[in-house]
Design an enzyme around this catalytic site. Sequence first.
Site, PDB file in Angstrom:
ATOM      1  N   LYS A  69      45.599  32.424  37.229  1.00 42.97           N
ATOM      2  CA  LYS A  69      46.959  32.988  37.215  1.00 42.97           C
ATOM      3  C   LYS A  69      47.688  32.730  38.539  1.00 42.97           C
ATOM      4  O   LYS A  69      48.886  32.915  38.647  1.00 42.97           O
ATOM      5  CB  LYS A  69      46.909  34.487  36.914  1.00 42.97           C
ATOM      6  CG  LYS A  69      46.353  34.815  35.516  1.00 42.97           C
ATOM      7  CD  LYS A  69      46.312  36.322  35.280  1.00 42.97           C
ATOM      8  CE  LYS A  69      45.567  36.725  34.023  1.00 42.97           C
ATOM      9  NZ  LYS A  69      46.364  36.568  32.782  1.00 42.97           N
ATOM     10  N   LYS A 124      49.833  41.456  36.673  1.00 44.31           N
ATOM     11  CA  LYS A 124      48.859  41.013  35.663  1.00 44.31           C
ATOM     12  C   LYS A 124      47.495  41.082  36.303  1.00 44.31           C
ATOM     13  O   LYS A 124      47.393  41.266  37.520  1.00 44.31           O
ATOM     14  CB  LYS A 124      49.176  39.583  35.218  1.00 44.31           C
ATOM     15  CG  LYS A 124      49.330  38.616  36.409  1.00 44.31           C
ATOM     16  CD  LYS A 124      49.674  37.211  35.970  1.00 44.31           C
ATOM     17  CE  LYS A 124      51.118  37.038  35.555  1.00 44.31           C
ATOM     18  NZ  LYS A 124      51.315  36.187  34.406  1.00 44.31           N
ATOM     19  N   ARG A 125      46.425  40.921  35.498  1.00 43.76           N
ATOM     20  CA  ARG A 125      45.105  40.884  36.103  1.00 43.76           C
ATOM     21  C   ARG A 125      45.042  39.784  37.173  1.00 43.76           C
ATOM     22  O   ARG A 125      45.727  38.764  37.060  1.00 43.76           O
ATOM     23  CB  ARG A 125      44.042  40.656  35.019  1.00 43.76           C
ATOM     24  CG  ARG A 125      43.798  41.872  34.139  1.00 43.76           C
ATOM     25  CD  ARG A 125      43.278  43.062  34.923  1.00 43.76           C
ATOM     26  NE  ARG A 125      41.923  42.834  35.387  1.00 43.76           N
ATOM     27  CZ  ARG A 125      40.822  43.293  34.797  1.00 43.76           C
ATOM     28  NH1 ARG A 125      40.904  44.040  33.706  1.00 43.76           N
ATOM     29  NH2 ARG A 125      39.638  43.038  35.303  1.00 43.76           N
ATOM     30  N   THR A 169      51.824  37.919  27.827  1.00 43.08           N
ATOM     31  CA  THR A 169      52.727  38.830  27.116  1.00 43.08           C
ATOM     32  C   THR A 169      53.607  39.578  28.122  1.00 43.08           C
ATOM     33  O   THR A 169      54.713  39.992  27.796  1.00 43.08           O
ATOM     34  CB  THR A 169      51.929  39.843  26.262  1.00 43.08           C
ATOM     35  OG1 THR A 169      50.818  40.335  27.025  1.00 43.08           O
ATOM     36  CG2 THR A 169      51.421  39.206  24.993  1.00 43.08           C
ATOM     37  N   HIS A 215      41.751  34.058  21.984  1.00 42.37           N
ATOM     38  CA  HIS A 215      42.676  34.442  23.057  1.00 42.37           C
ATOM     39  C   HIS A 215      42.430  33.718  24.362  1.00 42.37           C
ATOM     40  O   HIS A 215      43.009  34.091  25.383  1.00 42.37           O
ATOM     41  CB  HIS A 215      42.582  35.945  23.336  1.00 42.37           C
ATOM     42  CG  HIS A 215      43.042  36.806  22.220  1.00 42.37           C
ATOM     43  ND1 HIS A 215      44.331  37.282  22.122  1.00 42.37           N
ATOM     44  CD2 HIS A 215      42.400  37.264  21.128  1.00 42.37           C
ATOM     45  CE1 HIS A 215      44.450  38.018  21.037  1.00 42.37           C
ATOM     46  NE2 HIS A 215      43.278  38.020  20.405  1.00 42.37           N
ATOM     47  N   LYS A 260      57.724  40.772  28.324  1.00 42.30           N
ATOM     48  CA  LYS A 260      58.230  42.105  28.679  1.00 42.30           C
ATOM     49  C   LYS A 260      59.230  42.012  29.830  1.00 42.30           C
ATOM     50  O   LYS A 260      60.243  42.719  29.839  1.00 42.30           O
ATOM     51  CB  LYS A 260      57.061  43.031  29.040  1.00 42.30           C
ATOM     52  CG  LYS A 260      56.123  43.277  27.850  1.00 42.30           C
ATOM     53  CD  LYS A 260      54.767  43.843  28.269  1.00 42.30           C
ATOM     54  CE  LYS A 260      53.749  43.667  27.153  1.00 42.30           C
ATOM     55  NZ  LYS A 260      52.356  43.890  27.604  1.00 42.30           N
TER      56      LYS A 260
HETATM   57  C1  26W Z   1      33.600  38.394  27.315  1.00 45.94           C
HETATM   58  C2  26W Z   1      34.533  38.589  28.463  1.00 45.94           C
HETATM   59  C3  26W Z   1      35.917  38.497  28.007  1.00 45.94           C
HETATM   60  C4  26W Z   1      36.678  39.629  27.901  1.00 45.94           C
HETATM   61  C5  26W Z   1      37.978  39.551  27.478  1.00 45.94           C
HETATM   62  C6  26W Z   1      36.461  37.277  27.692  1.00 45.94           C
HETATM   63  C7  26W Z   1      37.745  37.181  27.267  1.00 45.94           C
HETATM   64  C8  26W Z   1      38.502  38.307  27.147  1.00 45.94           C
HETATM   65  C9  26W Z   1      39.905  38.223  26.626  1.00 45.94           C
HETATM   66  C10 26W Z   1      39.966  37.212  25.518  1.00 45.94           C
HETATM   67  C11 26W Z   1      40.849  37.936  27.721  1.00 45.94           C
HETATM   68  C12 26W Z   1      42.283  38.203  27.400  1.00 45.94           C
HETATM   69  O1  26W Z   1      42.762  39.314  27.528  1.00 45.94           O
HETATM   70  N1  26W Z   1      43.023  37.158  27.014  1.00 45.94           N
HETATM   71  C13 26W Z   1      44.462  37.249  26.994  1.00 45.94           C
HETATM   72  O2  26W Z   1      44.920  37.562  25.698  1.00 45.94           O
HETATM   73  C14 26W Z   1      46.322  37.759  25.689  1.00 45.94           C
HETATM   74  C15 26W Z   1      46.714  38.208  24.305  1.00 45.94           C
HETATM   75  O3  26W Z   1      46.601  37.163  23.404  1.00 45.94           O
HETATM   76  C16 26W Z   1      47.039  36.494  26.117  1.00 45.94           C
HETATM   77  O4  26W Z   1      48.418  36.753  26.181  1.00 45.94           O
HETATM   78  C17 26W Z   1      46.546  36.038  27.486  1.00 45.94           C
HETATM   79  O5  26W Z   1      47.127  34.788  27.810  1.00 45.94           O
HETATM   80  C18 26W Z   1      45.043  35.931  27.477  1.00 45.94           C
HETATM   81  O6  26W Z   1      44.563  35.637  28.776  1.00 45.94           O
END
Ligand code: 26W
Length: 843
Positions: free
Chosen positions: A571, A565-566, A673, A374, A677
């Site tokens: 971003k 969004k975050r 995503t 992701h 929406k």
């Molecule tokens: C280890 C710390 C950490 C925590 C969460 C690293 C990475 C993450 C996730 C992978 C971050 C995340 O939410 N990624 C998002 O995933 C969505 C679903 O696929 C995508 O639409 C977003 O672009 C992506 O940033």
Amino acid sequence: MQTVPNSMPANIQIEDDRTGLETETLKRAFLDNLFYIQGKFPALATPNDYYMALAYTVRDRLLRRWLSSAELYTNSGSRTVCYLSAEFLMGPHLGNNLINLGIYNQVNQAIEELGLNLDELLQQEEEPGLGNGGLGRLAACYLDSLASLEIPAIGYGIRYEFGIFDQEIHNGWQVEITDKWLRYGNPWEIARPDWAVDVKFGGHTESFEDELEGRFRVRWVPYKVVRGIPYDTPILGYKVNTANTLRLWSAEAAESFDFAAFNSGDYLGAVQQKSDSENISKVLYPNDELYRGKQLRLEQQMFFVSCSLQDMIRIMAGQKLPLEDFHKKFAIQLNDTHPAIAVVELMRLLMDEHSMDWDKSWAIVHNTFGYTNHTLLPEALERWPIRLFGELLPRHLEIVYEINRRFLDDVRIKFPDDGDRLSRLSLIDESGEKYVRMANLACVGSAAINGVAALHSELLKQTVLKDFYEMYPEKFSNKTNGVTPRRFMVLSNPRLETLITSKIGDSWIKHLDELHKLEPFVNDPAFCAEFRQIKHAIKQDLANYIKVKTNIDVNPNSIFDIQAKRIHEYKRQHLNALHIVTLYNRIKANPNLDITPRTFLFGGKAAPGYYMAKLIIKLINSIGDVVNRDPDIAGRLKVVFLTDYNVKFAQRVYPAADLSEQISTAGKEASGTGNMKFAMNGSLTIGTLDGANIEIREEVGAENFFLFGLSAEEVVAKKAAGYNPMDYYASNPELKLVIDRISSGFFSSGDGNLFKPIVDDLLYRDEYMLMADYQAYIDCQDQVDHAYRDQDHWTRMSILNVARMGKFSSDRAIREYCEDIWKVQPVPIELDEYRQTQTTLNL
Ligand code: 26W
């Protein structure tokens, strides 16, 4: 079995209070639950009591579907999808269950006849915020689609006691408040303590010879054992009988506490072990996209993964299925690398606990897993220091080494004499301090590897997973993300749903491609007028809400320009802020400027330890404070920070947008995503060629999308050529004025230092190339300004966005996963008359 008393005529049908759907039955059931579960007479009931009574009324109505689904999966040999995810950002359950049960209107009527208001009850629900952002919400959308498509599936994760923090804004700064979502109880979950399992940590391993077969075996003597208690939540599909399970694990001490220590007088020490164990499922890590090698996080990952795998083995044993068939019974998807330890843990369980040999175990393992990546951000890639990993999971480290040894042998055969490649592919990073690389482990242990949008999947093959692509090209595919139209259209935008359904029927809710049938209506003035009027009414609602919450007046006729969004530098919420200051400066220089009024709405949380993100929130609020109050602006610009953006709030926000900001630096946002929406609720997108924006633009048509900025390739090329952000500052007077205003202290009561970290970063580093994209963004925003003046044309573009978003249903995404990766088929659940009413015990 229910019997009709002798005195009653036999032809009277009595609706069961737990399952009946007639208004009178629903009212009776609701009052019953208020009395017997909440223990209240209506006179003393609080809004929360009413919410609880309704939640139980609805839960009763899906229990038979839930248990029947579980029973059929147990009795049929069907392959089950296990979606392993450290996060499930479910959002409130009540409204969604009403939609999926198809009883929204009946319940609305029953509640109204009781003198209550359904919307108010829905607002009472404290959402389970068990996720950070996109990755967790995607898992929730996928569970909805799996159930709606009648696919046997279990979501496995952690029942965090505290989910993502609640956000408050104090003096423009984010303040984090503990999310006590379980405070009033959770009516949607059922604890299953009889299916608890134990998970081992620490200690050491011993080898011994198997008494029966004389084989080399390993025994793990742990330092501590933690018990996992499953809590199950039903996940009902849309207008089907399938109700799958979300099974979240809560950690408890294996023994209530250490009695030996207790008896020897070490009371605190004894309690310590218990609270250490319970810590594992205490709190969700609030970092998205930034990896930190914290021991507790590895414990969380191991904990839920081990619980879940042991649960699957228990299910197989219950069905008397041979463990050799594990991969036939289960397809396990790894939602990013957070659950990747599963590859090793399944090996350990099969070999050490079930006496299977390596080759057989490995054949099962690598036919079971799929891995979804992701993120491309290098700072998000998980790697655990060998020392920490080995101390916590000594047996797993041995297995990792053995997987690696065998894997590197394979690499040597395919790519002889390529030492660099070997060290890049190795599961162990040996360049400095040694680490276990979780993405490498996930790639080696999985049969399928996918990215989440076309561009992202391509970039994976060219960058972070290049070597794995060259090693195993056949494993790679793309699965563009999708979102559920049940929650993000039907539930969140009932007015639009009603309009659409009045024209094309309601089958689009299950088959989102059918939204295409709306296209001819762009030429129907009555339809366009109604569509526009709905958008206006929703904007008015949000304006009222903002007035109540912030006392800011926003004009519903202005462009609602939303970035929700975050908060993250990639971003580029601060690029949006530069645009606001640009417009502000223009009006200050020319108070009579002809400009389309705009309301800039921001929503999103910053990771508590992410300084720049928190400063960006402060910047937005500071700009808002000046802009909103300046009489020269005369209400033409408004800036509002929507505090505590979460799923519940998001459902209000998406339908109210005119313009959706999707402005990440190209190549950084894996998919996005929220972009989907917004667009399916008729918002136009201003965006870069990043993530799923590219595919959204392809679908809705370039003429209905505001594109700007460098492409991913151009970003890379520009960096390679030596990027100097200062050149843009020096050569663009309008940009210079914007930056100077911010650094002068104009927005910070004269404090020229407050935003210096942002300004300096933009001028001297600008990793995310805001300066390079600034002018293109401003020009594109000027086009938006002009386009919005032609309301007829804007409305047509907006309708075409809705009509052409069919591809982005999570149903489409899940179908692709089912066909290409999981190889699973629908298993429809029948509820016959007998099953509907059976209440006897078959002992
Ligand atoms: C280890 C710390 C950490 C925590 C969460 C690293 C990475 C993450 C996730 C992978 C971050 C995340 O939410 N990624 C998002 O995933 C969505 C679903 O696929 C995508 O639409 C977003 O672009 C992506 O940033």
